[in-house]
Design a protein around this motif. Structure first.
Motif, PDB file in Angstrom:
ATOM      1  N   ALA A  24       0.931  -1.270  -0.048  1.00  0.00           N
ATOM      2  CA  ALA A  24       0.007  -0.732   0.421  1.00  0.00           C
ATOM      3  C   ALA A  24       1.557   1.375  -0.143  1.00  0.00           C
ATOM      4  O   ALA A  24       1.826   1.012   0.471  1.00  0.00           O
ATOM      5  CB  ALA A  24      -0.768   0.039   1.376  1.00  0.00           C
ATOM      6  N   HIS A  25       0.240   2.161  -0.444  1.00  0.00           N
ATOM      7  CA  HIS A  25       1.181   3.224  -0.746  1.00  0.00           C
ATOM      8  C   HIS A  25       0.614   4.648   0.530  1.00  0.00           C
ATOM      9  O   HIS A  25      -0.183   4.975   0.659  1.00  0.00           O
ATOM     10  CB  HIS A  25       0.806   4.641  -1.671  1.00  0.00           C
ATOM     11  CG  HIS A  25       1.227   5.544  -2.070  1.00  0.00           C
ATOM     12  ND1 HIS A  25       2.482   5.737  -3.126  1.00  0.00           N
ATOM     13  CD2 HIS A  25       1.362   7.248  -1.401  1.00  0.00           C
ATOM     14  CE1 HIS A  25       3.056   6.653  -2.917  1.00  0.00           C
ATOM     15  NE2 HIS A  25       2.393   7.674  -2.244  1.00  0.00           N
ATOM     16  N   VAL A  26       1.455   4.038   1.951  1.00  0.00           N
ATOM     17  CA  VAL A  26       1.880   4.931   3.006  1.00  0.00           C
ATOM     18  C   VAL A  26       3.432   5.508   2.935  1.00  0.00           C
ATOM     19  O   VAL A  26       3.754   5.272   2.865  1.00  0.00           O
ATOM     20  CB  VAL A  26       1.820   3.745   4.186  1.00  0.00           C
ATOM     21  CG1 VAL A  26       1.765   4.488   5.132  1.00  0.00           C
ATOM     22  CG2 VAL A  26      -0.021   3.026   3.914  1.00  0.00           C
ATOM     23  N   HIS A  27       2.834   6.875   3.195  1.00  0.00           N
ATOM     24  CA  HIS A  27       3.604   7.869   3.771  1.00  0.00           C
ATOM     25  C   HIS A  27       4.925   7.435   4.492  1.00  0.00           C
ATOM     26  O   HIS A  27       4.032   6.960   6.103  1.00  0.00           O
ATOM     27  CB  HIS A  27       3.401   8.841   3.587  1.00  0.00           C
ATOM     28  CG  HIS A  27       3.190   9.967   2.712  1.00  0.00           C
ATOM     29  ND1 HIS A  27       3.332  10.976   2.166  1.00  0.00           N
ATOM     30  CD2 HIS A  27       3.195   9.008   0.996  1.00  0.00           C
ATOM     31  CE1 HIS A  27       2.768  11.373   1.122  1.00  0.00           C
ATOM     32  NE2 HIS A  27       2.878   9.654  -0.194  1.00  0.00           N
ATOM     33  N   GLY A  28       5.633   7.008   5.222  1.00  0.00           N
ATOM     34  CA  GLY A  28       6.976   6.769   6.015  1.00  0.00           C
ATOM     35  C   GLY A  28       7.337   4.920   6.060  1.00  0.00           C
ATOM     36  O   GLY A  28       7.995   4.568   7.052  1.00  0.00           O
ATOM     37  N   GLY A  83      -0.773  13.188  -7.226  1.00  0.00           N
ATOM     38  CA  GLY A  83       0.728  13.567  -6.961  1.00  0.00           C
ATOM     39  C   GLY A  83       1.534  11.931  -6.099  1.00  0.00           C
ATOM     40  O   GLY A  83       2.246  12.782  -5.789  1.00  0.00           O
ATOM     41  N   HIS A  84       0.842  11.177  -5.707  1.00  0.00           N
ATOM     42  CA  HIS A  84       2.015  10.092  -5.427  1.00  0.00           C
ATOM     43  C   HIS A  84       2.942   9.277  -6.075  1.00  0.00           C
ATOM     44  O   HIS A  84       2.222   9.183  -7.584  1.00  0.00           O
ATOM     45  CB  HIS A  84       0.613   9.567  -4.889  1.00  0.00           C
ATOM     46  CG  HIS A  84       0.224  10.032  -3.206  1.00  0.00           C
ATOM     47  ND1 HIS A  84       0.858  10.347  -2.256  1.00  0.00           N
ATOM     48  CD2 HIS A  84      -1.412  10.510  -3.254  1.00  0.00           C
ATOM     49  CE1 HIS A  84       0.148  10.989  -1.463  1.00  0.00           C
ATOM     50  NE2 HIS A  84      -0.943  10.876  -2.225  1.00  0.00           N
ATOM     51  N   ALA A  85       3.781   9.097  -5.593  1.00  0.00           N
ATOM     52  CA  ALA A  85       4.917   8.369  -7.087  1.00  0.00           C
ATOM     53  C   ALA A  85       5.610   7.417  -6.047  1.00  0.00           C
ATOM     54  O   ALA A  85       6.279   8.046  -5.243  1.00  0.00           O
ATOM     55  CB  ALA A  85       5.568   9.424  -8.049  1.00  0.00           C
ATOM     56  N   GLU A  86       6.197   5.792  -6.822  1.00  0.00           N
ATOM     57  CA  GLU A  86       6.592   5.203  -5.803  1.00  0.00           C
ATOM     58  C   GLU A  86       7.818   4.755  -6.586  1.00  0.00           C
ATOM     59  O   GLU A  86       8.075   5.252  -8.004  1.00  0.00           O
ATOM     60  CB  GLU A  86       5.715   4.158  -5.985  1.00  0.00           C
ATOM     61  CG  GLU A  86       4.552   4.027  -6.603  1.00  0.00           C
ATOM     62  CD  GLU A  86       4.297   2.980  -4.832  1.00  0.00           C
ATOM     63  OE1 GLU A  86       5.189   2.200  -4.922  1.00  0.00           O
ATOM     64  OE2 GLU A  86       3.243   3.744  -3.888  1.00  0.00           O
ATOM     65  N   PHE A 110      10.104  14.060  -0.758  1.00  0.00           N
ATOM     66  CA  PHE A 110       8.553  14.362  -1.798  1.00  0.00           C
ATOM     67  C   PHE A 110       8.671  13.454  -2.733  1.00  0.00           C
ATOM     68  O   PHE A 110       9.598  12.430  -3.198  1.00  0.00           O
ATOM     69  CB  PHE A 110       9.413  16.038  -2.405  1.00  0.00           C
ATOM     70  CG  PHE A 110      10.628  15.739  -2.795  1.00  0.00           C
ATOM     71  CD1 PHE A 110      10.303  15.746  -5.029  1.00  0.00           C
ATOM     72  CD2 PHE A 110      11.999  15.410  -2.767  1.00  0.00           C
ATOM     73  CE1 PHE A 110      12.109  15.498  -5.209  1.00  0.00           C
ATOM     74  CE2 PHE A 110      12.895  15.670  -2.882  1.00  0.00           C
ATOM     75  CZ  PHE A 110      13.004  15.338  -4.680  1.00  0.00           C
ATOM     76  N   GLU A 111       8.270  13.536  -3.727  1.00  0.00           N
ATOM     77  CA  GLU A 111       7.322  12.718  -4.786  1.00  0.00           C
ATOM     78  C   GLU A 111       6.752  13.041  -6.086  1.00  0.00           C
ATOM     79  O   GLU A 111       6.677  12.768  -6.336  1.00  0.00           O
ATOM     80  CB  GLU A 111       6.575  11.356  -4.140  1.00  0.00           C
ATOM     81  CG  GLU A 111       5.419  11.786  -3.393  1.00  0.00           C
ATOM     82  CD  GLU A 111       4.987  10.766  -2.829  1.00  0.00           C
ATOM     83  OE1 GLU A 111       5.598   9.315  -2.778  1.00  0.00           O
ATOM     84  OE2 GLU A 111       3.197  10.047  -2.598  1.00  0.00           O
ATOM     85  N   HIS A 112       7.913  14.486  -6.131  1.00  0.00           N
ATOM     86  CA  HIS A 112       7.071  15.214  -7.448  1.00  0.00           C
ATOM     87  C   HIS A 112       8.903  15.337  -8.015  1.00  0.00           C
ATOM     88  O   HIS A 112      10.301  14.649  -7.669  1.00  0.00           O
ATOM     89  CB  HIS A 112       6.957  16.363  -7.304  1.00  0.00           C
ATOM     90  CG  HIS A 112       7.262  17.520  -5.928  1.00  0.00           C
ATOM     91  ND1 HIS A 112       8.649  17.697  -6.851  1.00  0.00           N
ATOM     92  CD2 HIS A 112       7.488  17.620  -4.755  1.00  0.00           C
ATOM     93  CE1 HIS A 112       9.596  18.629  -5.422  1.00  0.00           C
ATOM     94  NE2 HIS A 112       8.047  18.330  -4.348  1.00  0.00           N
TER      95      HIS A 112
HETATM   96 ZN   LIG Z   1       2.450   9.596  -1.577  1.00  0.00          ZN
END
Ligand SMILES: [Zn+2]
Length: 173
Positions: free
Chosen positions: A14-18, A111-114, A49-51
């Motif tokens: 899952a996309h979870v920051h941290g 705006g999320h990125a992996e 950051f993820e941009h």
């Molecule tokens: Zn994100």
């Protein structure tokens, strides 16, 4: 687009920051052993950051991250006696690439990125690889929780490591 089903999410972090997820596999064959590691993380968890980088400092941080992951420098320590060589390293983080290839994954609309990375080591003396020391969990300021899934001879195990945890993984006798 329909929301992904629970099924589709299976095996996908899952996309979870941290947070980040590391899968570890260890196969021993007649010619030696192969250790594989695969990291999947929101860029935020590693970089903050993820941009696409906008400033010189961000460009530098992004290049430093990519370089560090490609060499695997300081991310883990393998037992020297196992004589392992990094045979392959791949890092995919399309949002950090200056000119993404046509059709490459773009950040989500929100705006999320992996980032995904894979490494493979060939080990000449596999009997000596009975574990390893992970340092990854303490190397990136935003990373608070690293989930490790390991599939090794003798079974599978899961560990959750915080920044301060010693990342000692053992599976041999
Ligand atoms: Zn994100």
């Amino acid at each position: 687009m329909a929301a992904p089903s629970a099924q589709a999410q299976h095996g996908h972090a899952a996309h979870v920051h941290g947070q980040a997820r590391l899968e570890l596999g260890w196969d021993v064959g007649p010619a030696g052993g192969q250790l594989s590691l695969a990291l999947e993380a929101p860029l935020e968890s590693l970089l903050g950051f993820e941009h696409a980088p906008r400033t010189a400092a961000q460009r530098q941080a992004a290049q430093a991250l990519l370089g560090r992951l490609r060499t695997a420098q300081g991310l883990w320590t393998l037992p020297a006696e196992a004589d392992c060589r990094l045979a392959q390293a791949q890092v995919q983080a399309p949002v950090l690439e200056a000119a993404p290839a046509p059709g490459a994954a773009t950040p989500d609309a929100d705006g999320h990125a992996e980032l995904q990375a894979q490494w493979r080591y060939d080990c000449a003396r596999p009997a000596a690889l009975t574990g390893l020391q992970l340092h990854l969990q303490g190397q990136f300021a935003p990373l608070r929780r690293l989930e490790v899934q390991a599939a090794v001879p003798g079974g599978q195990f899961r560990r959750v490591l915080g920044r301060q945890d010693r990342g000692e993984l053992r599976w041999g006798r």
